[in-house]
Design a protein around this motif. Structure first.
Motif, PDB file in Angstrom:
ATOM      1  N   CYS A 107      15.617  55.164 -27.210  1.00  0.00           N
ATOM      2  CA  CYS A 107      14.853  55.237 -25.962  1.00  0.00           C
ATOM      3  C   CYS A 107      14.992  56.554 -25.218  1.00  0.00           C
ATOM      4  CB  CYS A 107      15.268  54.095 -25.037  1.00  0.00           C
ATOM      5  SG  CYS A 107      14.902  52.489 -25.762  1.00  0.00           S
ATOM      6  N   VAL A 108      16.145  57.191 -25.309  1.00  0.00           N
ATOM      7  CA  VAL A 108      16.375  58.427 -24.561  1.00  0.00           C
ATOM      8  C   VAL A 108      17.314  59.332 -25.347  1.00  0.00           C
ATOM      9  CG1 VAL A 108      17.368  59.422 -22.439  1.00  0.00           C
ATOM     10  CG2 VAL A 108      16.088  57.284 -22.312  1.00  0.00           C
ATOM     11  N   ILE A 109      17.011  60.624 -25.284  1.00  0.00           N
ATOM     12  CA  ILE A 109      17.941  61.669 -25.702  1.00  0.00           C
ATOM     13  C   ILE A 109      18.110  62.560 -24.484  1.00  0.00           C
ATOM     14  CG2 ILE A 109      18.296  63.710 -27.149  1.00  0.00           C
ATOM     15  CD1 ILE A 109      18.493  61.218 -28.792  1.00  0.00           C
ATOM     16  N   SER A 110      19.355  62.879 -24.168  1.00  0.00           N
ATOM     17  CA  SER A 110      19.626  63.679 -22.984  1.00  0.00           C
ATOM     18  C   SER A 110      20.731  64.686 -23.276  1.00  0.00           C
ATOM     19  CB  SER A 110      20.043  62.755 -21.832  1.00  0.00           C
ATOM     20  OG  SER A 110      20.253  63.489 -20.656  1.00  0.00           O
ATOM     21  N   PHE A 111      20.592  65.872 -22.689  1.00  0.00           N
ATOM     22  CA  PHE A 111      21.643  66.887 -22.751  1.00  0.00           C
ATOM     23  C   PHE A 111      22.074  67.222 -21.331  1.00  0.00           C
ATOM     24  CE2 PHE A 111      19.615  67.613 -26.841  1.00  0.00           C
ATOM     25  CZ  PHE A 111      20.706  67.828 -27.680  1.00  0.00           C
ATOM     26  N   LEU A 112      23.383  67.315 -21.127  1.00  0.00           N
ATOM     27  CA  LEU A 112      23.950  67.673 -19.832  1.00  0.00           C
ATOM     28  C   LEU A 112      25.004  68.748 -20.048  1.00  0.00           C
ATOM     29  CD1 LEU A 112      23.657  64.311 -19.996  1.00  0.00           C
ATOM     30  CD2 LEU A 112      24.152  64.594 -17.579  1.00  0.00           C
ATOM     31  N   THR A 113      25.259  69.522 -19.016  1.00  0.00           N
ATOM     32  CA  THR A 113      26.298  70.542 -19.068  1.00  0.00           C
ATOM     33  C   THR A 113      27.317  70.272 -17.968  1.00  0.00           C
ATOM     34  OG1 THR A 113      24.717  72.160 -19.893  1.00  0.00           O
ATOM     35  CG2 THR A 113      26.768  73.017 -18.990  1.00  0.00           C
TER      36      THR A 113
END
Length: 185
Positions: A107-113
């Motif tokens: 449902c979701v792919i997310s990148f965070l730093t």
């Protein structure tokens, strides 16, 4: 000798049931609720890697691929994909499962730093990351491109922010017609 860690060392898995208060008027999960889950698991991954307090530097992307329905189980998996000197990129994958049929959807792919900080709130070095699997290596190698995009977006955002300023819009005398209708009420 510099400390090294592997992607698997920062793995976090969280599973929750999507209940009515978690959904919008069409019965799918609120994006904001899911984004809070994403930030939560990503921060835990970053803290596992750095073994320190971390702050979210940016949510680089949250790509919604499939709706998550009331009654589904939602499973989030996160791990560190890349490290700089004080920063870490974390990927979060979100899968929804219909617990009755067993159907599963990405449902979701997310990148965070995230940035690791010390007790004084200053950035501190993080361990080097050694990817092992083909997927981890690909994510690690492509992280530099995402970092360039992130840097450009940050520069653009800083430019836009400098044009906005901090004045309240209804007190902005440079455009007296701005919000004229609101001033009558």
């Amino acid at each position: 000798m510099e400390e090294i860690k592997h992607c698997r060392d920062s793995l976090v898995i969280k599973t929750s049931l999507v209940l009515p208060p978690d959904t919008n008027n069409i019965g799918t999960m609120f994006g904001g609720k899911l984004m809070a889950y994403i930030d939560d698991v990503a921060a835990i991954s970053a803290m596992r890697h750095a073994r320190s307090t971390v702050v979210t530097a940016s949510t680089d992307s949250v790509d919604f691929l499939h709706p998550i329905h009331e009654g589904n189980a939602v499973c989030l998996e996160s791990f560190v994909t890349y490290t700089g000197r004080t920063s870490m990129e974390v990927i979060v994958k979100v899968i929804a499962e219909d617990l009755v049929t067993g159907d599963r959807n990405l449902c979701v792919i997310s990148f965070l730093t995230f940035v690791a900080i010390n007790e004084q709130g200053k950035p501190m070095p993080v361990p080097n990351l050694v990817p092992e699997t083909e997927m981890e290596i690909n994510l690690n190698e492509s992280a530099k491109q995402r970092a360039q995009i992130r840097k450009k977006r940050r520069e653009d955002t800083q430019f836009i922010a400098s044009t906005f300023g901090v004045k309240l819009p209804w007190t902005d005398q440079s455009n007296p017609g701005l919000y004229k209708d609101e001033q009558k009420h």
